[in-house]
Write a protein that holds these residues in place. Structure first.
Motif, PDB file in Angstrom:
ATOM      1  N   PHE A  39       0.819  -1.204   0.000  1.00 12.21           N
ATOM      2  CA  PHE A  39       0.000   0.000   0.000  1.00 12.21           C
ATOM      3  C   PHE A  39       0.857   1.260   0.000  1.00 12.21           C
ATOM      4  CE2 PHE A  39      -2.274   3.388   2.232  1.00 12.21           C
ATOM      5  CZ  PHE A  39      -3.414   3.485   1.451  1.00 12.21           C
ATOM      6  N   TYR A  40       1.875   1.311   0.851  1.00 15.04           N
ATOM      7  CA  TYR A  40       2.705   2.518   0.972  1.00 15.04           C
ATOM      8  C   TYR A  40       3.799   2.601  -0.087  1.00 15.04           C
ATOM      9  CZ  TYR A  40       0.318   3.686   5.245  1.00 15.04           C
ATOM     10  OH  TYR A  40      -0.642   4.037   6.156  1.00 15.04           O
ATOM     11  N   ASN A  41       4.294   1.460  -0.555  1.00 16.06           N
ATOM     12  CA  ASN A  41       5.244   1.390  -1.663  1.00 16.06           C
ATOM     13  C   ASN A  41       6.425   2.375  -1.518  1.00 16.06           C
ATOM     14  OD1 ASN A  41       6.369   0.497  -3.997  1.00 16.06           O
ATOM     15  ND2 ASN A  41       4.714   1.196  -5.334  1.00 16.06           N
ATOM     16  N   LEU A  42       7.089   2.328  -0.366  1.00 12.64           N
ATOM     17  CA  LEU A  42       8.215   3.230  -0.123  1.00 12.64           C
ATOM     18  C   LEU A  42       9.361   3.020  -1.104  1.00 12.64           C
ATOM     19  CD1 LEU A  42       8.564   3.318   3.768  1.00 12.64           C
ATOM     20  CD2 LEU A  42       7.398   4.927   2.266  1.00 12.64           C
ATOM     21  N   GLU A  43       9.546   1.803  -1.577  1.00 11.49           N
ATOM     22  CA  GLU A  43      10.623   1.546  -2.534  1.00 11.49           C
ATOM     23  C   GLU A  43      10.498   2.439  -3.753  1.00 11.49           C
ATOM     24  OE1 GLU A  43       9.990  -2.678  -0.786  1.00 11.49           O
ATOM     25  OE2 GLU A  43       8.818  -0.868  -1.048  1.00 11.49           O
ATOM     26  N   LYS A  44       9.289   2.552  -4.276  1.00 13.68           N
ATOM     27  CA  LYS A  44       9.082   3.378  -5.463  1.00 13.68           C
ATOM     28  C   LYS A  44       9.292   4.853  -5.121  1.00 13.68           C
ATOM     29  CE  LYS A  44       6.133   4.151  -9.384  1.00 13.68           C
ATOM     30  NZ  LYS A  44       4.911   3.826 -10.073  1.00 13.68           N
ATOM     31  N   MET A  45       8.801   5.261  -3.969  1.00 10.85           N
ATOM     32  CA  MET A  45       8.926   6.659  -3.555  1.00 10.85           C
ATOM     33  C   MET A  45      10.392   7.084  -3.455  1.00 10.85           C
ATOM     34  SD  MET A  45       7.587   8.501  -0.051  1.00 10.85           S
ATOM     35  CE  MET A  45       6.013   7.718  -0.176  1.00 10.85           C
ATOM     36  N   TRP A  46      11.236   6.184  -2.948  1.00 10.23           N
ATOM     37  CA  TRP A  46      12.642   6.508  -2.742  1.00 10.23           C
ATOM     38  C   TRP A  46      13.536   5.976  -3.863  1.00 10.23           C
ATOM     39  CZ3 TRP A  46      14.339  10.052   0.544  1.00 10.23           C
ATOM     40  CH2 TRP A  46      13.470  10.444   1.548  1.00 10.23           C
ATOM     41  N   GLY A  47      12.930   5.410  -4.907  1.00 11.32           N
ATOM     42  CA  GLY A  47      13.696   5.010  -6.067  1.00 11.32           C
ATOM     43  C   GLY A  47      14.453   3.712  -5.930  1.00 11.32           C
ATOM     44  N   ALA A  48      13.954   2.788  -5.132  1.00  7.27           N
ATOM     45  CA  ALA A  48      14.658   1.518  -4.930  1.00  7.27           C
ATOM     46  C   ALA A  48      14.121   0.417  -5.813  1.00  7.27           C
ATOM     47  CB  ALA A  48      14.569   1.097  -3.474  1.00  7.27           C
ATOM     48  N   ASP A  49      13.438   0.772  -6.888  1.00  4.20           N
ATOM     49  CA  ASP A  49      12.889  -0.274  -7.745  1.00  4.20           C
ATOM     50  C   ASP A  49      13.917  -0.767  -8.759  1.00  4.20           C
ATOM     51  OD1 ASP A  49      12.858   2.181  -8.986  1.00  4.20           O
ATOM     52  OD2 ASP A  49      10.839   2.016  -9.783  1.00  4.20           O
ATOM     53  N   ARG A  50      15.152  -0.302  -8.659  1.00  4.16           N
ATOM     54  CA  ARG A  50      16.222  -0.750  -9.548  1.00  4.16           C
ATOM     55  C   ARG A  50      16.906  -1.969  -8.919  1.00  4.16           C
ATOM     56  NH1 ARG A  50      16.729   4.466  -8.536  1.00  4.16           N
ATOM     57  NH2 ARG A  50      18.667   4.186  -7.418  1.00  4.16           N
ATOM     58  N   PRO A  51      17.234  -2.987  -9.727  1.00  4.85           N
ATOM     59  CA  PRO A  51      17.823  -4.220  -9.180  1.00  4.85           C
ATOM     60  C   PRO A  51      19.099  -4.003  -8.375  1.00  4.85           C
ATOM     61  CG  PRO A  51      17.197  -4.519 -11.469  1.00  4.85           C
ATOM     62  CD  PRO A  51      16.984  -3.074 -11.141  1.00  4.85           C
ATOM     63  N   GLN A  52      19.942  -3.028  -8.743  1.00  2.46           N
ATOM     64  CA  GLN A  52      21.199  -2.831  -8.016  1.00  2.46           C
ATOM     65  C   GLN A  52      20.983  -2.313  -6.596  1.00  2.46           C
ATOM     66  OE1 GLN A  52      20.242  -1.037 -10.692  1.00  2.46           O
ATOM     67  NE2 GLN A  52      20.796   1.105 -10.515  1.00  2.46           N
ATOM     68  N   ASP A  53      19.787  -1.869  -6.250  1.00  2.81           N
ATOM     69  CA  ASP A  53      19.515  -1.382  -4.896  1.00  2.81           C
ATOM     70  C   ASP A  53      19.065  -2.485  -3.951  1.00  2.81           C
ATOM     71  OD1 ASP A  53      20.223   1.180  -5.497  1.00  2.81           O
ATOM     72  OD2 ASP A  53      18.174   1.854  -5.893  1.00  2.81           O
TER      73      ASP A  53
END
Length: 109
Positions: free
Chosen positions: A92-106
């Motif tokens: 629901f909160y999807n913090l990964e997307k908010m902080w840009g962590a949707d890239r595999p290297q993160d």
């Protein structure tokens, strides 16, 4: 501190752990770790263990929010912020997307 947090999360079988480098993005912390527990009880157990491990390793008393409900627990250990979610709350909160962590290297592990 980051290594202690990641080791503690791994020991407690936290799931889908993602580490986000915040350097240059915010002054809140240097690292944000987002992870999941399978249930309220698992989230609470992960949080309790992490707080104990940080204290035992000399990182003082972290500030903690959300422990009574265990849907989303935030542990602010200064340079490291750790968010522990139940899976549906995390989605629901999807913090990964908010902080840009949707890239595999993160991804941490």
């Amino acid at each position: 501190m980051r290594a202690v947090a990641l080791a503690s999360l791994e020991d407690m079988k936290a799931e889908n752990t993602v580490e986000i480098d915040l350097a240059g993005k915010t002054s809140l912390a240097d690292t944000m770790i987002i992870t999941s527990g399978r249930s309220h009880r698992h989230v609470g157990a992960i949080a309790d263990r992490l707080i104990k491990d940080l204290k035992d390793k000399g990182f003082g008393n972290a500030r903690v929010e959300g422990l009574p409900a265990c849907d989303w627990v935030l542990i602010d250990a200064g340079d490291v912020l750790v968010h522990i979610f139940r899976p549906e709350v995390r989605g629901f909160y999807n913090l990964e997307k908010m902080w840009g962590a949707d890239r595999p290297q993160d991804r941490a592990s």
